[in-house]
Design a protein around this motif. Structure first.
Motif, short mmCIF file in Angstrom:
data_model
loop_
_atom_site.label_atom_id
_atom_site.label_comp_id
_atom_site.label_asym_id
_atom_site.label_seq_id
_atom_site.Cartn_x
_atom_site.Cartn_y
_atom_site.Cartn_z
N THR A 144 0.85 -1.19 0.00
CA THR A 144 0.00 0.00 0.00
C THR A 144 0.89 1.24 0.00
O THR A 144 1.88 1.30 0.73
CB THR A 144 -0.89 0.02 1.27
OG1 THR A 144 -1.69 -1.16 1.27
CG2 THR A 144 -1.79 1.24 1.28
N ALA A 145 0.53 2.22 -0.80
CA ALA A 145 1.32 3.45 -0.88
C ALA A 145 1.23 4.24 0.43
O ALA A 145 0.17 4.26 1.07
CB ALA A 145 0.80 4.32 -2.02
N ASP A 146 2.35 4.87 0.82
CA ASP A 146 2.33 5.79 1.96
C ASP A 146 1.29 6.87 1.68
O ASP A 146 1.10 7.27 0.54
CB ASP A 146 3.69 6.49 2.12
CG ASP A 146 4.77 5.55 2.66
OD1 ASP A 146 4.44 4.41 3.03
OD2 ASP A 146 5.93 5.97 2.69
N ARG A 147 0.67 7.34 2.72
CA ARG A 147 -0.29 8.44 2.66
C ARG A 147 -1.59 8.08 1.93
O ARG A 147 -2.40 8.96 1.67
CB ARG A 147 0.31 9.71 2.02
CG ARG A 147 1.68 10.13 2.52
CD ARG A 147 1.77 10.55 3.97
NE ARG A 147 0.91 11.68 4.27
CZ ARG A 147 0.42 11.93 5.49
NH1 ARG A 147 0.70 11.12 6.49
NH2 ARG A 147 -0.32 12.97 5.71
N ALA A 148 -1.79 6.79 1.59
CA ALA A 148 -3.08 6.39 1.01
C ALA A 148 -4.15 6.65 2.06
O ALA A 148 -3.92 6.48 3.25
CB ALA A 148 -3.05 4.92 0.61
N LYS A 149 -5.33 7.07 1.62
CA LYS A 149 -6.39 7.44 2.56
C LYS A 149 -7.56 6.47 2.48
O LYS A 149 -7.87 5.95 1.42
CB LYS A 149 -6.91 8.84 2.25
CG LYS A 149 -5.94 9.95 2.61
CD LYS A 149 -6.58 11.30 2.33
CE LYS A 149 -5.75 12.48 2.77
NZ LYS A 149 -4.33 12.34 2.79
N VAL A 150 -8.19 6.30 3.63
CA VAL A 150 -9.44 5.54 3.70
C VAL A 150 -10.44 6.42 4.44
O VAL A 150 -10.10 7.00 5.48
CB VAL A 150 -9.27 4.21 4.47
CG1 VAL A 150 -10.61 3.49 4.60
CG2 VAL A 150 -8.25 3.32 3.80
N VAL A 151 -11.65 6.53 3.92
CA VAL A 151 -12.72 7.23 4.63
C VAL A 151 -13.68 6.16 5.13
O VAL A 151 -14.22 5.38 4.34
CB VAL A 151 -13.47 8.23 3.72
CG1 VAL A 151 -14.59 8.92 4.49
CG2 VAL A 151 -12.51 9.26 3.12
N LEU A 152 -13.85 6.12 6.46
CA LEU A 152 -14.79 5.17 7.06
C LEU A 152 -16.04 5.90 7.49
O LEU A 152 -15.98 7.07 7.89
CB LEU A 152 -14.17 4.52 8.31
CG LEU A 152 -12.95 3.64 8.12
CD1 LEU A 152 -12.55 3.04 9.48
CD2 LEU A 152 -13.21 2.54 7.12
N ARG A 153 -17.15 5.19 7.47
CA ARG A 153 -18.37 5.71 8.10
C ARG A 153 -18.82 4.69 9.13
O ARG A 153 -18.64 3.48 8.94
CB ARG A 153 -19.44 6.02 7.08
CG ARG A 153 -20.13 4.84 6.49
CD ARG A 153 -21.38 5.24 5.73
NE ARG A 153 -21.86 4.14 4.91
CZ ARG A 153 -22.47 3.06 5.41
NH1 ARG A 153 -22.68 2.93 6.70
NH2 ARG A 153 -22.87 2.10 4.60
#
Length: 126
Positions: A57-66
């Motif tokens: 996984t790339a550094d600084r990859a983002k995930v938005v959770l709800r």
């Protein structure tokens, strides 16, 4: 409402509440309360320590959770709204579920109970 997930690194987007446009003097919006911000920081820290980011996984990859929280601090309806890939999204969902339950909500944080909350998690740099 849904916030824009550009450069809001590592913070919560606001919960979706219903509110009029009227402003009460001296009343802080739930998400802006220092107590709620501290509670969000605790959720983030506990989730981050349990997050097993998939290899490659790339550094600084983002995930938005709800997700939602009940008064006892248990998370439910946990899902990812946005992620670089499903594997990364699912790994963040698993981490938040594992970190739950969080401490019970008290009078200072109960305003977030049962709201749909959104949180951005950013993969730490190696």
């Amino acid at each position: 409402g849904i916030g824009v997930a550009t450069e809001v690194s590592d913070r919560f987007l606001s919960g979706g509440g219903t509110g009029g446009s009227g402003k009460a003097v001296g009343v802080v919006r739930c998400d802006e309360s220092a107590f709620v911000q501290r509670y969000y920081a605790m959720i983030r820290n506990r989730t981050m320590t349990r997050w097993e980011v998939p290899d490659g996984t790339a550094d600084r990859a983002k995930v938005v959770l709800r997700f939602r929280l009940d008064d006892s601090g248990s998370a439910s309806d946990v899902a990812f709204v946005e992620a670089a890939n499903p594997e990364l999204g699912n790994s963040a969902v698993a981490a938040l579920r594992e970190a739950s339950p969080f401490p019970p909500l008290d009078s200072n944080t109960r305003c977030i109970s049962e709201n749909e909350l959104r949180a951005i998690f950013t993969v730490p740099e190696a």
